[in-house]
Every structure is written in C-alpha cells, then in structure tokens.
Scaffold this active site. Sequence first.
Site, PDB file in Angstrom:
ATOM      1  N   CYS A 130       1.145   2.400  -7.913  1.00 15.01           N
ATOM      2  CA  CYS A 130       1.551   1.372  -8.865  1.00 15.01           C
ATOM      3  C   CYS A 130       1.561   1.940 -10.295  1.00 15.01           C
ATOM      4  O   CYS A 130       2.226   2.917 -10.577  1.00 15.01           O
ATOM      5  CB  CYS A 130       0.633   0.163  -8.705  1.00 15.01           C
ATOM      6  SG  CYS A 130       1.121  -1.325  -9.583  1.00 15.01           S
ATOM      7  N   ILE A 131       0.800   1.336 -11.207  1.00 13.95           N
ATOM      8  CA  ILE A 131       0.746   1.761 -12.602  1.00 13.95           C
ATOM      9  C   ILE A 131      -0.199   2.937 -12.816  1.00 13.95           C
ATOM     10  O   ILE A 131      -0.166   3.599 -13.863  1.00 13.95           O
ATOM     11  CB  ILE A 131       0.334   0.581 -13.514  1.00 13.95           C
ATOM     12  CG1 ILE A 131       0.607   0.862 -14.992  1.00 13.95           C
ATOM     13  CG2 ILE A 131      -1.131   0.205 -13.283  1.00 13.95           C
ATOM     14  CD1 ILE A 131       2.059   0.973 -15.355  1.00 13.95           C
TER      15      ILE A 131
END
Length: 217
Positions: free
Chosen positions: A135-136
């Site tokens: 993800c991030i």
Amino acid sequence: MKNVAVLLAGSGVFDGAEVNEAVLTLLHISKQGASYQCFAPDTQQTQVINHLSGEESSEKRNVLQEAARIARGDVKPLSELNVSEFDALIVPGGFGVAKNFCDFAFKGDQMMLNEQVEHVGKAFKDARKPAGYLCIAPVMLPYIYGQGVRVTVGNDADVAAAINKMGGEHVDCDVRDIVVDDNHRLVTTPAYMLAENLPDAEAGISKLVEKVLYMAA
C-alpha cells in the site's frame, strides 16, 4: 520454518494499519507454512480518526495497544525486534504508516521516518534479508534502501512523483500484481492504494508473501 516480522502501525485504515491488509498478510504467511511475530512502536498515534464519521477525534491512542487488536494481543514493542531472529520483514499499509511510521501524510517528500522503524528497515536491508511493503508503505523505501530502489504504490501520480523525488524509482503496477527489486531483495504491491474489494487486495498480497518467503529460502 521461516519466521517473519510484521510491522503494524496501529489499527484502522485512516490512522493505523489497514486491517484487511494486515489480516491477509498474516493469513498468507501461515498458509505458506511460515510463522510470524507482530511488532509496533510503543508510541502515541499522531492522529485518532473516527472511522464512522471520518473526523479527527481529540482522544489519544497508543500504536502498540491498537496493533494488539489485530494481533489478538500477541504483539511486541518494536524496540524488541532482533533481526537475527527473523528471515524476512513485511509491512502492511494504512495511513498509520504515513502518520505513525513517518510523516509523509503531512510533509510529503520532505518526510522523516520514525527512528525505530528506520532502524529496523535498515537492519533487514543490511542483513540482506527480504522485505515486503504494501500500500502506502513503499514511500519509506528511498530513505531505507537509498537511491534507485524500485517500488510501487500502484498508479497514484502524486505519490509516485514524491517517491521519485526522494530518490526511488516508482513502477506503475496493477492492483493484483507485485513489483520485485531483486537487487534490494524487496517486494511491493499496491493493495488498498488501488483495491476496490477484498479479492483485489488478496491477490497482490498473496503474491507478495509468496515471493518474500521464496527469497528467504
């Protein structure tokens, strides 16, 4: 049996670890026949978000205590992580990564890393042990691995530009796929940066876990 350290940034997509990503990660580590231990920094969350309203709350929460909700209580302070006891590292996403592990959510490409998170990430890098970031979480990788590290957050133009400005090399990637940097023994996947449902997230996460454990073999 391979042993994986899993870093959790709390509990909850908007201020902690993304719960679906964390659980899917733990599930696929187990399905691959490996074991895991969850860790989290024993620090106060930068923000607390009401996940029903989306509004910021004035209450205070502890990252380690919140991570214990996902780990069913079996989580240790990040300060106790000894890289020699593990074969690989995996870091699920969630905005807690961008708020509690670093301050990317507030400062973008001028961000700084939490000292413990940076120390652990670099310890696995220096030991040449594989790692997976979801993800991030890959926004931290230029600081951990240095110039030219190849990563993905999917196809978010602004985040990709920030990664490139910090010295990384962002690679656009489908939600159900992974990007592998063999030189750094590193795997990344977009997960809920792109995922619209559990199957989308699960497909990329399962590939990431399988590849990280293959690299650890």
